[in-house]
Scaffold this active site. Structure first.
Site, PDB file in Angstrom:
ATOM      1  N   MET A 136      40.991  37.589  43.832  1.00  0.00           N
ATOM      2  CA  MET A 136      40.285  36.939  42.870  1.00  0.00           C
ATOM      3  C   MET A 136      39.860  37.697  41.436  1.00  0.00           C
ATOM      4  O   MET A 136      40.004  37.033  40.351  1.00  0.00           O
ATOM      5  CB  MET A 136      38.969  36.602  43.206  1.00  0.00           C
ATOM      6  CG  MET A 136      38.834  35.377  44.511  1.00  0.00           C
ATOM      7  SD  MET A 136      39.394  33.798  43.893  1.00  0.00           S
ATOM      8  CE  MET A 136      38.361  33.425  42.528  1.00  0.00           C
ATOM      9  N   GLY A 164      41.346  42.679  44.207  1.00  0.00           N
ATOM     10  CA  GLY A 164      41.399  41.577  45.338  1.00  0.00           C
ATOM     11  C   GLY A 164      42.249  40.402  44.734  1.00  0.00           C
ATOM     12  O   GLY A 164      42.817  40.444  43.519  1.00  0.00           O
ATOM     13  N   ASP A 219      27.708  35.725  51.358  1.00  0.00           N
ATOM     14  CA  ASP A 219      28.732  36.727  51.839  1.00  0.00           C
ATOM     15  C   ASP A 219      27.978  38.286  51.558  1.00  0.00           C
ATOM     16  O   ASP A 219      28.736  39.047  51.343  1.00  0.00           O
ATOM     17  CB  ASP A 219      29.819  36.714  50.641  1.00  0.00           C
ATOM     18  CG  ASP A 219      31.115  37.525  51.060  1.00  0.00           C
ATOM     19  OD1 ASP A 219      31.275  37.648  52.491  1.00  0.00           O
ATOM     20  OD2 ASP A 219      31.869  37.738  50.312  1.00  0.00           O
ATOM     21  N   VAL A 238      38.538  45.206  39.526  1.00  0.00           N
ATOM     22  CA  VAL A 238      37.535  45.958  38.930  1.00  0.00           C
ATOM     23  C   VAL A 238      37.614  47.393  38.448  1.00  0.00           C
ATOM     24  O   VAL A 238      38.221  47.941  39.132  1.00  0.00           O
ATOM     25  CB  VAL A 238      36.099  45.883  39.875  1.00  0.00           C
ATOM     26  CG1 VAL A 238      34.919  46.631  39.360  1.00  0.00           C
ATOM     27  CG2 VAL A 238      35.696  44.834  40.486  1.00  0.00           C
TER      28      VAL A 238
END
Length: 432
Positions: free
Chosen positions: A21, A19, A128, A24
């Site tokens: 940010m 993403g 979230d 992973v």
């Protein structure tokens, strides 16, 4: 980057998600001989936010929250080593657009609520919560992940009031208005997730994210029963309660959700047995109603007969009294009283008690009272009739009244009662 070793220990195997940010990776930890998830901050992303997420996860330890194993920096880039959850995400299970089996929904809902309860007890609000941030381990247990925009207690965050954070489809009304998120905000997001698990769809559907945000802020969510009438009553009630627009009208936190879901099985059991219980109560009450009908016919007729007998007795006494007065042969005759006939009306009392079903019938009580006549000159004998013997005329006492019957039926009926919550996110990063 596959094959790279992070911090001299974690060997990257393959990407799991990426993403704006962070990214992973599935990695191997040779020292402990296990697979882990390594989350690395993107080169241009906010370092403070990444560090705050690490602190938030490190403060938690619950079987239904993804665990943090390690934190550090590699070539100037912060990284986290997280528990690897190989069972996929809840979002993947819901992509078909079909409701999940009710038994599966109940288990997942309880596990998410347990994770939220643990976080809320430590003054941490996820902000979230969504199906993409609920992952499953190899044994199928649900775990909450991605605390990237979590709020910890009263500590300042990277966002100020007035900033909208969260995923549009799951954002709470207060977050959509730019207000501070609370545990009840996570409860709203939970409600959206539970609604989707029960019905296979979201409570609000729109073509763009801003319209979804507006709908979550301003419009009343449909009830689960409006979409699916056969949904389990307890789960449906919890989802509806969690989707209340006013945070004060929702279950306040994860612990309240756990309590509401714990009552779900009780609510469904009572709902299933309610009709049977009512039938039994009605069957029990039928003999009492028949007895009341019989009494209502017989007792008035007997009362009329007694009045007529009493009138005849009174006339005989009057004649006897006149004869005695002229002859002066005896003292005054004893006075006779006609006993009153009372009919006790049947009383049916109904009350409502949550989570209990009781049907009972009180015992029918019968009492008989026999009036007696007293005299200063002659004894009185009572059988079918009572006769007083004098020198001039017989005195007859009417037969005793029929027994007074009182029937009371007390019926207690059952009522069933049965609660939910949610949050949102702007980051599209897929968590391990």
């Amino acid at each position: 980057m596959a094959g790279d070793v992070i911090a001299g220990r974690y060997r990257l195997i393959e990407p799991l998600g990426r993403g704006a940010m962070s990214s992973v990776w599935l990695a191997e930890d040779p020292e402990l001989q296990r697979q882990v998830a390594v989350k690395m901050l993107a080169p241009t992303a906010d370092r403070a936010r990444f560090e705050r997420e690490a602190r938030a996860v490190a403060a938690l330890s619950d079987p239904h929250i993804g665990g943090l194993y390690d934190y550090g920096s590699h070539e100037g880039r912060p990284f986290m080593v997280l528990e690897y959850l190989s069972g996929g995400s809840l979002e993947e299970r819901l992509k078909s657009g079909q409701a999940l089996p009710d038994s599966e929904t109940r288990v997942i809902a309880n596990e998410i609520a347990t994770g939220l309860g643990h976080a809320h007890e430590r003054d941490l609000v996820h902000r979230d919560l969504k199906p993409a941030n609920v992952l499953f381990d190899s044994e199928g247990r649900a775990k909450i992940v991605d605390f990237g925009i979590a709020r910890m207690g009263d500590a300042g965050t990277l966002t100020e009031a007035g900033t909208v954070l969260g995923t549009a489809a799951y954002i709470s009304p207060e977050q959509a208005s730019g207000l501070t998120a609370t545990p009840a905000s996570d409860v709203y997001s939970f409600g959206v997730i539970l609604f989707r698990m029960l019905t296979g769809r979201l409570p609000f559907v729109a073509d763009n994210a801003m319209e979804l945000v507006r709908m979550n802020r301003d419009e009343r969510a449909p009830a689960v029963a409006d979409i699916r009438r056969d949904a389990p009553a307890g789960l449906a009630w919890t989802a509806d309660a969690a989707l209340a627009k006013d945070p004060a009208a929702r279950p306040p936190d994860g612990d309240a959700l756990i309590a509401a879901l714990a009552n779900d099985a009780t609510a469904e059991t009572l709902a299933a047995t309610a009709s049977t219980s009512v039938t039994r109560v009605m069957q029990t009450a039928q003999p009492a109603r028949r007895a009341r009908r019989s009494s209502s016919v017989l007792l008035p007729a007997l009362a009329v007969a007694l009045v007529l007998l009493a009138g005849g007795a009174a006339l005989a006494l009057a004649l006897t009294h006149n004869g005695n007065s002229s002859n002066n042969n005896s003292g005054p005759l004893p006075s006779l009283s006609v006993p009153s006939v009372s009919t006790a009306p049947s009383t049916t009392a109904q009350s409502t008690t949550a989570y209990s079903t009781t049907a009972r019938q009180t015992t029918v009580s019968t009492s008989t009272t026999t009036p007696t006549a007293t005299s200063t000159t002659a004894p009185t004998t009572t059988r079918q009739t009572t006769t007083h013997q004098t020198t001039t005329a017989p005195v007859t006492t009417p037969p005793p009244p029929p027994p007074t019957t009182s029937v009371t039926t007390d019926t207690t009926t059952t009522a069933t009662t049965t609660d939910t919550t949610t949050t949102t996110t702007a980051d599209t990063t897929t968590s391990p």
